[in-house]
Design a protein around this motif. Structure first.
Motif, PDB file in Angstrom:
ATOM      1  N   LEU A  31      81.652  11.396  -2.161  1.00  0.00           N
ATOM      2  CA  LEU A  31      80.308  11.955  -2.232  1.00  0.00           C
ATOM      3  C   LEU A  31      79.877  12.441  -0.852  1.00  0.00           C
ATOM      4  N   LYS A  32      79.019  13.424  -0.814  1.00  0.00           N
ATOM      5  CA  LYS A  32      78.508  13.951   0.448  1.00  0.00           C
ATOM      6  C   LYS A  32      77.007  13.674   0.538  1.00  0.00           C
ATOM      7  N   PRO A  33      76.659  12.477   0.920  1.00  0.00           N
ATOM      8  CA  PRO A  33      75.239  12.125   0.959  1.00  0.00           C
ATOM      9  C   PRO A  33      74.499  12.822   2.092  1.00  0.00           C
ATOM     10  N   LYS A  34      73.207  12.960   1.906  1.00  0.00           N
ATOM     11  CA  LYS A  34      72.339  13.474   2.961  1.00  0.00           C
ATOM     12  C   LYS A  34      72.180  12.383   4.012  1.00  0.00           C
ATOM     13  N   LYS A  35      72.447  12.716   5.260  1.00  0.00           N
ATOM     14  CA  LYS A  35      72.407  11.727   6.327  1.00  0.00           C
ATOM     15  C   LYS A  35      71.146  11.901   7.166  1.00  0.00           C
ATOM     16  N   GLU A  36      70.429  10.795   7.345  1.00  0.00           N
ATOM     17  CA  GLU A  36      69.238  10.786   8.182  1.00  0.00           C
ATOM     18  C   GLU A  36      69.353   9.642   9.182  1.00  0.00           C
ATOM     19  N   THR A  37      68.952   9.893  10.403  1.00  0.00           N
ATOM     20  CA  THR A  37      68.949   8.845  11.419  1.00  0.00           C
ATOM     21  C   THR A  37      67.555   8.708  11.979  1.00  0.00           C
ATOM     22  N   PHE A  38      67.151   7.468  12.187  1.00  0.00           N
ATOM     23  CA  PHE A  38      65.859   7.142  12.778  1.00  0.00           C
ATOM     24  C   PHE A  38      66.117   6.199  13.942  1.00  0.00           C
ATOM     25  N   GLY A  39      66.429   6.784  15.100  1.00  0.00           N
ATOM     26  CA  GLY A  39      66.796   5.942  16.234  1.00  0.00           C
ATOM     27  C   GLY A  39      68.125   5.274  15.967  1.00  0.00           C
ATOM     28  N   TYR A 358      67.853   0.330  24.050  1.00  0.00           N
ATOM     29  CA  TYR A 358      67.632   0.333  25.491  1.00  0.00           C
ATOM     30  C   TYR A 358      67.643  -1.116  25.979  1.00  0.00           C
ATOM     31  N   ASP A 359      68.722  -1.483  26.624  1.00  0.00           N
ATOM     32  CA  ASP A 359      68.913  -2.853  27.090  1.00  0.00           C
ATOM     33  C   ASP A 359      68.249  -3.034  28.447  1.00  0.00           C
ATOM     34  N   GLU A 375      68.796  -9.965  25.410  1.00  0.00           N
ATOM     35  CA  GLU A 375      68.679  -9.463  24.033  1.00  0.00           C
ATOM     36  C   GLU A 375      67.426  -8.633  23.801  1.00  0.00           C
ATOM     37  N   CYS A 376      66.853  -8.050  24.853  1.00  0.00           N
ATOM     38  CA  CYS A 376      65.735  -7.130  24.668  1.00  0.00           C
ATOM     39  C   CYS A 376      66.299  -5.708  24.596  1.00  0.00           C
ATOM     40  N   THR A 377      66.607  -5.273  23.388  1.00  0.00           N
ATOM     41  CA  THR A 377      67.321  -4.005  23.220  1.00  0.00           C
ATOM     42  C   THR A 377      66.542  -2.954  22.438  1.00  0.00           C
ATOM     43  N   LYS A 378      65.586  -3.371  21.591  1.00  0.00           N
ATOM     44  CA  LYS A 378      64.929  -2.410  20.700  1.00  0.00           C
ATOM     45  C   LYS A 378      63.812  -1.639  21.388  1.00  0.00           C
ATOM     46  N   ALA A 379      62.939  -2.349  22.088  1.00  0.00           N
ATOM     47  CA  ALA A 379      61.730  -1.730  22.632  1.00  0.00           C
ATOM     48  C   ALA A 379      62.043  -0.878  23.859  1.00  0.00           C
ATOM     49  N   TRP A 380      61.431   0.303  23.896  1.00  0.00           N
ATOM     50  CA  TRP A 380      61.574   1.171  25.057  1.00  0.00           C
ATOM     51  C   TRP A 380      60.474   0.904  26.075  1.00  0.00           C
ATOM     52  N   SER A 381      59.390   0.295  25.647  1.00  0.00           N
ATOM     53  CA  SER A 381      58.298  -0.040  26.560  1.00  0.00           C
ATOM     54  C   SER A 381      57.787  -1.432  26.222  1.00  0.00           C
ATOM     55  N   PRO A 382      57.141  -2.130  27.171  1.00  0.00           N
ATOM     56  CA  PRO A 382      56.673  -3.501  26.920  1.00  0.00           C
ATOM     57  C   PRO A 382      55.740  -3.618  25.721  1.00  0.00           C
ATOM     58  N   ARG A 383      54.887  -2.622  25.484  1.00  0.00           N
ATOM     59  CA  ARG A 383      53.920  -2.739  24.379  1.00  0.00           C
ATOM     60  C   ARG A 383      54.602  -2.834  23.016  1.00  0.00           C
ATOM     61  N   ASP A 384      55.853  -2.331  22.914  1.00  0.00           N
ATOM     62  CA  ASP A 384      56.583  -2.376  21.645  1.00  0.00           C
ATOM     63  C   ASP A 384      57.502  -3.584  21.533  1.00  0.00           C
ATOM     64  N   CYS A 385      57.529  -4.416  22.553  1.00  0.00           N
ATOM     65  CA  CYS A 385      58.427  -5.573  22.567  1.00  0.00           C
ATOM     66  C   CYS A 385      57.950  -6.628  21.582  1.00  0.00           C
ATOM     67  N   ASP A 386      58.898  -7.360  20.985  1.00  0.00           N
ATOM     68  CA  ASP A 386      58.573  -8.378  19.990  1.00  0.00           C
ATOM     69  C   ASP A 386      57.766  -9.541  20.554  1.00  0.00           C
ATOM     70  N   VAL A 387      57.795  -9.745  21.865  1.00  0.00           N
ATOM     71  CA  VAL A 387      57.042 -10.869  22.436  1.00  0.00           C
ATOM     72  C   VAL A 387      55.562 -10.543  22.582  1.00  0.00           C
ATOM     73  N   MET A 388      55.183  -9.279  22.317  1.00  0.00           N
ATOM     74  CA  MET A 388      53.776  -8.893  22.402  1.00  0.00           C
ATOM     75  C   MET A 388      53.086  -9.133  21.061  1.00  0.00           C
ATOM     76  N   LYS A 389      51.878  -9.657  21.119  1.00  0.00           N
ATOM     77  CA  LYS A 389      51.087  -9.916  19.917  1.00  0.00           C
ATOM     78  C   LYS A 389      49.629  -9.649  20.242  1.00  0.00           C
ATOM     79  N   GLY A 390      49.045  -8.701  19.511  1.00  0.00           N
ATOM     80  CA  GLY A 390      47.659  -8.346  19.777  1.00  0.00           C
ATOM     81  C   GLY A 390      47.452  -7.762  21.156  1.00  0.00           C
ATOM     82  N   GLY A 391      48.487  -7.075  21.667  1.00  0.00           N
ATOM     83  CA  GLY A 391      48.369  -6.444  22.972  1.00  0.00           C
ATOM     84  C   GLY A 391      48.594  -7.361  24.149  1.00  0.00           C
ATOM     85  N   ARG A 392      48.942  -8.623  23.864  1.00  0.00           N
ATOM     86  CA  ARG A 392      49.195  -9.591  24.942  1.00  0.00           C
ATOM     87  C   ARG A 392      50.556 -10.259  24.760  1.00  0.00           C
TER      88      ARG A 392
END
Length: 540
Positions: A31-39, A358-359, A375-392
């Motif tokens: 099969l030739k599926p439609k390929k989409e990438t999101f990051g 982005y390691d 193991e901080c690989t997903k977030a490109w900036s601190p605000r998107d990091c998993d350790v942030m909650k409610g902006g802190r």
């Protein structure tokens, strides 16, 4: 362009959009599926989506070589309505020339099968295929799987509910190996308690007979999963040879194999219809909480290390001051060599890698602490990091704003150096550290106060880490996988030194439950990570 000589006419439209891999009985088409990438995300889609159509989502996890890719192809063909007599077989998974000990899947991929132009399917199908755990390329790759799944669960274009988690196993096994236990533990630690009734065993390479050995192995290993009316683990049987050439010698056996798989998929489909989907908002909560726990413990280790370095320096400086006390009284400019603890920046390996990872390290410029590393690989900036909650930040001492943090290729490290200071300079330093007391004391008294303050900080840090473990225990199907095994050991050691018997008892109980459930699997993998030099420094 594919030909139609050996295929049923009802698949002509599909075949015209596919690539012929092999002519014969059956004819095999890619099969030739439609390929989409999101990051870092990859989605492969065949057919046209109908918004109002019921969708079934399956998450597949298994050891390398168990036949996940073949099972995916079987699920897709069944959804498309392919029959034995059609003498046609479709593949959605691309063949890759790799060894059996190396995973055919190198990333988390989502396959989606919708209606075709000339064929209305009973339901649309979404299959989340995870990389084969524990292949020869290194167990450190396994640690990325939860991160990649979390990206999918959080993405607007990703997956937000799951009908079944399929643990793919070979019918020939008679015990759950350490590697398989590690896989199961990793999967279960991703989800909240609500997912247990959706976890099933998908048994491949089966001849259709009762899988007594596999079920006994699951019982011995105490795998948490859905259970039937006999209180046995829910399972479904599949053979893996639907694509094999139907020669005269093998046709009878291959037809039987087809029936085994067809029956297994029909039973699996019935199970998913009776068992409602599980929303993944709880899963996202579990994964983020676990990420925060890991970061909190690592940050805690560094803070306690710094405290112990300071205590060591203070004890040394106290001896120096007592030795030269008379000289310093007589001469205000008399200097002594003392230890001074400070923080420095240490470069680390990092940067962009893979598709959108982005390691690096998220650090707080106010507290001068490492808030998320490693193991901080997903977030490109601190605000998107998993350790942030409610902006802190949930990790650093002051719980500073995200804007007070940076993500760079360096970390803070604690060092000690020799410096020459007068009594006045030393007194000023410690009076600044103890400014909130409002009291003026001698230098030696200030040193003792500083020791007490550091001990209080250590206690607070331990309490914070303990609460993270308790919270995770309340929401997760399994409180921990490989990394948290070491975290529990660390907390138990420190709580014993603190003399808190109640918390030691609770932590040891959690550890015992883990050991009973995993039979050493997590530690086995963790030992491999230590041998490979992948374990966080300071935990050992």
């Amino acid at each position: 362009m594919a030909t139609f000589s050996n295929a049923s006419s009802k698949y002509k439209d599909i075949i015209s959009k596919s690539r012929l891999l092999h002519s014969g009985s059956p004819s095999i088409y890619q099969l030739k599926p439609k390929k989409e990438t999101f990051g870092t995300l990859t989605k492969l889609t065949v057919g046209e989506r109908h918004v109002n159509k019921i969708n079934k989502t399956i998450l597949l996890v298994g050891e390398t070589g168990t036949g996940k890719s073949t099972l995916i192809n079987a699920l897709v063909n069944h959804t498309m309505g392919v029959k034995w007599e059609d003498e046609v077989w479709f593949q959605i998974v691309e063949d890759e020339k790799r060894s059996q000990t190396e995973s055919q899947t190198s990333d988390v991929i989502v396959y989606q099968v919708f209606d075709f132009k000339d064929k209305i399917l009973p339901y649309s199908l979404t299959i989340i295929d995870t990389p084969g755990f524990g292949d020869t390329r290194g167990v450190e790759l396994d640690l990325l799987v939860p991160q990649k799944l979390l990206v999918w669960f959080q993405s607007a274009d990703g997956v937000h509910e799951v009908n079944a988690v399929g643990l793919v196993m070979k019918a020939s096994i008679n015990r759950v190996s350490d590697r398989l236990l590690y896989i199961f533990d990793s999967v279960m630690s991703l989800f909240g308690n609500n997912i247990e009734e959706n976890i099933v065993a998908l048994i491949t390479h089966s001849n259709g007979t009762y899988p007594k050995n596999v079920l006994q192995a699951l019982e011995v290993a105490k795998i948490k999963c859905a259970r039937n009316e006999k209180n046995q683990p829910v399972y479904f049987l599949f053979d893996n040879c639907q694509h094999k050439e139907r020669t005269e010698e093998e046709e009878f056996g291959l037809e039987h194999a087809w029936r085994v798989t067809d029956r297994g998929i029909k039973q699996f489909r019935t199970f998913m219809e009776k068992t409602g989907p599980q929303k993944l908002n709880r899963t996202v909560e579990v994964l983020k909480e676990r990420e925060q726990l890991t970061s909190c413990i690592q940050n805690l280790v560094e803070r306690i290390k710094r405290i112990e370095e300071k205590q060591k320096a203070i004890n040394h400086n106290e001896e120096v001051l007592k030795k030269y006390e008379e000289e310093m009284k007589k001469n205000k400019n008399f200097t002594v060599e003392v230890d001074e603890v400070y923080k420095a920046k240490k470069p680390i390996k990092g940067g962009m890698w893979g598709l959108g990872f982005y390691d690096g390290a998220v650090t707080c410029t106010v507290c001068e602490e490492n808030c998320h590393y490693p193991e901080c690989t997903k977030a490109w900036s601190p605000r998107d990091c998993d350790v942030m909650k409610g902006g802190r930040c949930t990790s650093c001492t002051r719980k500073c704003r995200a804007s007070d943090h940076v993500k760079e290729k360096w970390i803070y490290v604690t060092k000690t150096r020799k410096v020459k200071k007068t009594e006045a300079e030393m007194k000023q330093k410690y009076e600044e550290n103890l400014a909130e007391s409002g009291e003026k004391s001698s230098l030696l008294e200030n040193l003792k106060k500083e020791i007490n303050k550091l001990e209080a900080d250590k206690t607070r840090f331990l309490e914070e880490a303990y609460q993270h473990v308790v919270n995770l225990n309340q929401i997760a199907l399994k409180v921990h996988s490989g990394s948290t095994s070491v975290q529990l050991d660390f907390l138990i050691e420190k709580m014993k030194a603190k003399g808190d018997r109640v918390k030691v008892h609770m932590l040891e109980k959690m550890k015992k439950l883990q050991e009973e459930g995993n039979k050493g699997a997590v530690q086995s993998v963790w030992d491999k990570l230590k041998a490979a030099g992948k374990v966080v420094k300071g935990w050992m």
